[in-house]
Scaffold this motif. Sequence first.
Motif, mmCIF file in Angstrom:
data_model
loop_
_atom_site.group_PDB
_atom_site.id
_atom_site.type_symbol
_atom_site.label_atom_id
_atom_site.label_comp_id
_atom_site.label_asym_id
_atom_site.label_seq_id
_atom_site.Cartn_x
_atom_site.Cartn_y
_atom_site.Cartn_z
ATOM 1 N N ALA A 125 1.372 -1.312 -0.028
ATOM 2 C CA ALA A 125 0.487 0.144 -0.306
ATOM 3 C C ALA A 125 0.711 1.317 0.124
ATOM 4 O O ALA A 125 0.400 2.362 -0.555
ATOM 5 C CB ALA A 125 -1.129 -0.035 1.150
ATOM 6 N N LYS A 126 1.988 1.231 0.689
ATOM 7 C CA LYS A 126 2.483 2.068 1.433
ATOM 8 C C LYS A 126 3.522 2.443 -0.604
ATOM 9 O O LYS A 126 3.989 3.847 -0.607
ATOM 10 C CB LYS A 126 3.813 1.900 2.046
ATOM 11 C CG LYS A 126 3.777 2.665 3.257
ATOM 12 C CD LYS A 126 4.796 2.094 4.146
ATOM 13 C CE LYS A 126 4.547 2.429 5.578
ATOM 14 N NZ LYS A 126 5.056 1.806 6.573
ATOM 15 N N VAL A 127 3.621 1.339 -1.610
ATOM 16 C CA VAL A 127 4.867 1.547 -2.530
ATOM 17 C C VAL A 127 3.804 2.147 -3.174
ATOM 18 O O VAL A 127 4.140 3.108 -4.292
ATOM 19 C CB VAL A 127 4.621 0.311 -2.578
ATOM 20 C CG1 VAL A 127 5.408 0.382 -3.998
ATOM 21 C CG2 VAL A 127 6.234 0.295 -1.867
ATOM 22 N N ARG A 128 2.648 1.612 -3.302
ATOM 23 C CA ARG A 128 1.503 1.649 -3.838
ATOM 24 C C ARG A 128 1.278 3.123 -4.286
ATOM 25 O O ARG A 128 0.981 4.253 -5.386
ATOM 26 C CB ARG A 128 -0.063 1.021 -4.266
ATOM 27 C CG ARG A 128 0.047 -0.072 -5.058
ATOM 28 C CD ARG A 128 -1.060 -1.161 -4.485
ATOM 29 N NE ARG A 128 -0.503 -2.482 -5.688
ATOM 30 C CZ ARG A 128 -1.167 -3.563 -5.034
ATOM 31 N NH1 ARG A 128 -2.061 -3.652 -3.156
ATOM 32 N NH2 ARG A 128 -1.410 -4.194 -4.883
ATOM 33 N N ALA A 129 0.958 3.803 -2.811
ATOM 34 C CA ALA A 129 0.622 5.077 -2.454
ATOM 35 C C ALA A 129 2.014 6.032 -3.053
ATOM 36 O O ALA A 129 1.173 7.026 -3.755
ATOM 37 C CB ALA A 129 0.612 5.586 -1.233
ATOM 38 N N GLU A 130 2.939 5.821 -2.556
ATOM 39 C CA GLU A 130 3.712 6.582 -3.999
ATOM 40 C C GLU A 130 3.939 6.979 -4.706
ATOM 41 O O GLU A 130 4.489 7.287 -5.331
ATOM 42 C CB GLU A 130 4.853 5.668 -3.374
ATOM 43 C CG GLU A 130 6.539 6.960 -3.427
ATOM 44 C CD GLU A 130 6.848 8.442 -2.694
ATOM 45 O OE1 GLU A 130 7.811 9.069 -3.363
ATOM 46 O OE2 GLU A 130 6.272 8.168 -1.483
ATOM 47 N N HIS A 131 3.655 5.959 -5.640
ATOM 48 C CA HIS A 131 3.967 5.633 -7.565
ATOM 49 C C HIS A 131 3.029 6.681 -7.382
ATOM 50 O O HIS A 131 2.415 7.099 -8.975
ATOM 51 C CB HIS A 131 3.264 4.214 -7.575
ATOM 52 C CG HIS A 131 4.783 3.420 -7.852
ATOM 53 N ND1 HIS A 131 4.351 2.443 -8.063
ATOM 54 C CD2 HIS A 131 5.765 3.446 -7.104
ATOM 55 C CE1 HIS A 131 5.926 1.661 -8.321
ATOM 56 N NE2 HIS A 131 6.803 2.258 -7.614
ATOM 57 N N LEU A 132 1.600 6.164 -6.574
ATOM 58 C CA LEU A 132 0.262 7.115 -7.107
ATOM 59 C C LEU A 132 1.173 9.205 -7.152
ATOM 60 O O LEU A 132 0.310 10.261 -8.217
ATOM 61 C CB LEU A 132 -0.437 7.372 -6.956
ATOM 62 C CG LEU A 132 -1.502 5.881 -6.927
ATOM 63 C CD1 LEU A 132 -2.741 5.483 -5.727
ATOM 64 C CD2 LEU A 132 -2.395 6.463 -8.131
ATOM 65 N N LYS A 133 1.189 9.252 -6.180
ATOM 66 C CA LYS A 133 2.356 10.697 -5.424
ATOM 67 C C LYS A 133 3.124 11.044 -6.655
ATOM 68 O O LYS A 133 3.005 11.844 -7.652
ATOM 69 C CB LYS A 133 2.574 10.886 -4.555
ATOM 70 C CG LYS A 133 1.577 10.432 -2.553
ATOM 71 C CD LYS A 133 2.450 10.040 -2.115
ATOM 72 C CE LYS A 133 1.875 10.398 -0.449
ATOM 73 N NZ LYS A 133 2.478 10.596 1.013
ATOM 74 N N ARG A 134 3.657 9.637 -7.295
ATOM 75 C CA ARG A 134 4.300 10.411 -8.081
ATOM 76 C C ARG A 134 3.866 11.044 -9.361
ATOM 77 O O ARG A 134 4.121 11.734 -10.398
ATOM 78 C CB ARG A 134 5.833 9.235 -8.299
ATOM 79 C CG ARG A 134 6.769 9.473 -6.797
ATOM 80 C CD ARG A 134 7.506 8.064 -6.741
ATOM 81 N NE ARG A 134 8.520 8.097 -7.845
ATOM 82 C CZ ARG A 134 9.467 6.917 -8.124
ATOM 83 N NH1 ARG A 134 8.882 6.351 -7.220
ATOM 84 N NH2 ARG A 134 9.512 6.653 -9.208
ATOM 85 N N CYS A 135 3.038 9.741 -9.796
ATOM 86 C CA CYS A 135 1.789 10.084 -11.582
ATOM 87 C C CYS A 135 1.096 11.177 -11.151
ATOM 88 O O CYS A 135 1.195 11.990 -11.840
ATOM 89 C CB CYS A 135 1.329 8.889 -11.320
ATOM 90 S SG CYS A 135 1.931 7.079 -12.001
ATOM 91 N N VAL A 136 0.576 11.731 -9.827
ATOM 92 C CA VAL A 136 -0.050 12.935 -9.535
ATOM 93 C C VAL A 136 1.468 13.995 -10.244
ATOM 94 O O VAL A 136 0.981 14.732 -10.761
ATOM 95 C CB VAL A 136 -0.299 13.265 -8.635
ATOM 96 C CG1 VAL A 136 -0.887 14.769 -7.917
ATOM 97 C CG2 VAL A 136 -1.577 12.208 -8.442
ATOM 98 N N GLY A 137 2.292 13.947 -9.443
ATOM 99 C CA GLY A 137 3.602 14.797 -9.379
ATOM 100 C C GLY A 137 4.276 14.723 -11.096
ATOM 101 O O GLY A 137 5.500 15.797 -11.466
ATOM 102 N N GLY A 138 3.359 13.736 -12.129
ATOM 103 C CA GLY A 138 3.721 14.120 -13.461
ATOM 104 C C GLY A 138 5.192 13.779 -13.680
ATOM 105 O O GLY A 138 5.252 13.570 -15.367
ATOM 106 N N GLU A 139 5.767 12.483 -13.099
ATOM 107 C CA GLU A 139 6.391 11.229 -13.692
ATOM 108 C C GLU A 139 5.677 10.849 -14.352
ATOM 109 O O GLU A 139 4.107 10.264 -14.050
ATOM 110 C CB GLU A 139 6.804 10.508 -12.486
ATOM 111 C CG GLU A 139 7.984 11.128 -11.690
ATOM 112 C CD GLU A 139 8.776 9.556 -10.809
ATOM 113 O OE1 GLU A 139 9.194 8.763 -11.635
ATOM 114 O OE2 GLU A 139 8.903 10.597 -9.857
ATOM 115 N N SER A 140 5.841 10.098 -15.042
ATOM 116 C CA SER A 140 5.064 8.957 -16.342
ATOM 117 C C SER A 140 5.418 7.698 -16.094
ATOM 118 O O SER A 140 6.382 7.139 -14.693
ATOM 119 C CB SER A 140 6.362 8.592 -17.070
ATOM 120 O OG SER A 140 6.328 7.494 -18.606
ATOM 121 N N VAL A 141 3.792 7.473 -15.953
ATOM 122 C CA VAL A 141 3.654 6.068 -15.677
ATOM 123 C C VAL A 141 4.502 4.295 -16.419
ATOM 124 O O VAL A 141 4.802 3.950 -15.321
ATOM 125 C CB VAL A 141 1.130 5.541 -15.945
ATOM 126 C CG1 VAL A 141 0.972 4.656 -15.403
ATOM 127 C CG2 VAL A 141 1.099 6.245 -15.203
#
Length: 155
Positions: free
Chosen positions: A64-80
Amino acid sequence: AEEAVQSANDIRLQLEARSKEVVKLKYKLDEDVNLRQSADVKQNELSRAALRAAARESVARQRAKVRAEHLKRCVGGESVAELIRESSPETKQVNLLVEQIEEEFGSKIARKKELQEAVLKDFESKIGKKRQEYEEVCSKIRDANAAYKRATTNT
């Protein structure tokens, strides 16, 4: 002569009573050992289940932490696509958790084994004492029988 016969009969009755007592004590000890062993098995099963549940919960929390971090980074503009390509440390975490569980389980098994060995040693000690009592009573009976035989042959 009658006293020797009476003495021999009394000793025989005592021997029979002691023998019955030894059998009862052995049965009780066997029953106690079996109950302790079954309780230990149940406790081990419960402990293992709790450890597995804790490991699953920990892994789920990490995911869950890893997924949340990925989502934050996606929202921050990183490529999926970049985030998906990143290697997941999940297998390493799972292996680490399994190793920890195995270590804890091994130490618990060692403690349980020590307890069982102590119970066995206690049981063997009690049986040894009862065996000694039994042998003493048998010796008294042999002596009484010898006295009885001497008394009956002298009359």
